[in-house]
Design an enzyme around this catalytic site. Structure first.
Site: not given
Ligand code: SAM
Length: 286
Positions: A112, A144, A161-162
């Site tokens: 994350e 990621g 899960d982005s």
């Molecule tokens: N269920 C959710 C939705 O509304 O689509 C997604 C859940 S989760 C909270 C998504 C996570 O992806 C976020 O906490 C965000 O910080 C993370 N994220 C975004 N870009 C990322 C990256 N490049 N690498 C790792 N995590 C990332």
């Protein structure tokens, strides 16, 4: 994030400047700003606790089980023997919670980018983040794409899960990222990706699948319902080098497992891959 209507407080997410979703808020539990995004956690009336990143609803306690069960159990019940799982994003911990229900999974690496999401959810959303301290879970705070560039490990299942394809989440929909994921998946490997709205995001869905196509033989979308995302219908992408989400799925494996779910079951698994014409017609040449 929130708007006042009289003395009432509401969360209001405006989507594509054409539609909006509103939920009545009792109180704000957390509000913070990281280098990547604004993170809010609110107690709503009727929908439990809700997480928002940059004002976009990530989840509510009322319906998050649907999203998290469908993102996790579909690949874990199709892969013949999933042991090593990689989750990219998913900082709230809901996907990890569902993966941990599978006793055969030996290790989950969750990558994350934003530690603030993880910490805020650990403190204020324990119903979702409750398995983050499981010894089978390894948390990496990292982008990621950097993780998949550098890892030497091979995974059975990768779950992306982005957030939406804006800001730090944009690279998680790109062709070079999918190429790297295909390289770290074993021969039976499966990748699942958050694939947006069939109503509002058909261009994103096309681009996502076109970017995956060179590296995966089987590509399919599957659908689930949601209370808190625009349009009420949402999708995940299923990608594999050969394992088929229906032909290689054995419903008995689900029936004989002790895994308890509120949405996912074998009939839902199969039905989720049946696409309405307006969705399949948009993707039929890919
Ligand atoms: N269920 C959710 C939705 O509304 O689509 C997604 C859940 S989760 C909270 C998504 C996570 O992806 C976020 O906490 C965000 O910080 C993370 N994220 C975004 N870009 C990322 C990256 N490049 N690498 C790792 N995590 C990332």
């Amino acid at each position: 994030m929130d708007t006042s209507v009289g003395l009432e407080l509401w969360v209001k997410e405006i989507h594509q400047n054409t539609t909006g979703l509103s939920f009545k808020v009792e109180k704000t539990l957390f509000s913070g700003q990281s280098r990547f995004q604004k993170v809010d956690i609110v107690q709503t009336y009727g929908h439990g606790i809700m997480l928002l990143n940059d004002g976009i609803i990530m989840l509510s306690e009322r319906d998050e089980f649907i999203y998290h069960e469908m993102i996790a159990h579909v690949p874990l019940f199709v892969h013949p023997s999933p042991k090593q799982v990689l989750v990219i994003g998913g900082g709230d911990g809901g996907t990890v919670r569902e993966i941990m229900k599978h006793p055969g999974v030996e290790r989950v690496v969750m990558v994350e980018i934003d530690e603030l999401v993880v910490n805020a959810c650990r403190t204020h959303l324990s119903s979702v983040s409750c398995e983050m301290d499981n010894p089978r879970v390894e948390l990496c705070i990292e982008d990621g794409t950097e993780y998949v560039d550098n890892t030497q490990e091979i995974f059975d299942v990768v779950i992306v899960d982005s957030t939406d394809p804006v800001g730090p989440g944009a690279v998680l929909f790109s062709r070079p990222f999918y190429e790297k994921i295909s390289a770290i998946l074993g021969p039976d490997g499966i990748m699942i990706t958050q694939a947006e709205s069939p109503f509002y995001d058909h261009d994103i869905q096309r681009t996502m699948l076109l970017n995956q196509r060179p590296f995966f033989k089987k590509l399919q979308l599957y659908l689930f319902s949601t209370l808190t995302y625009p349009g009420g219908l949402w999708s995940f992408g299923y990608a594999s080098k050969g394992i088929c989400p229906i032909g290689d799925f054995d419903p008995d494996r689900v029936e004989t497992s002790d895994i308890s779910t509120r949405y996912y079951n074998p009939k839902i698994h199969i039905a989720a891959f049946a696409l309405p014409n307006f969705v399949s017609e948009n993707l039929e040449d890919i």
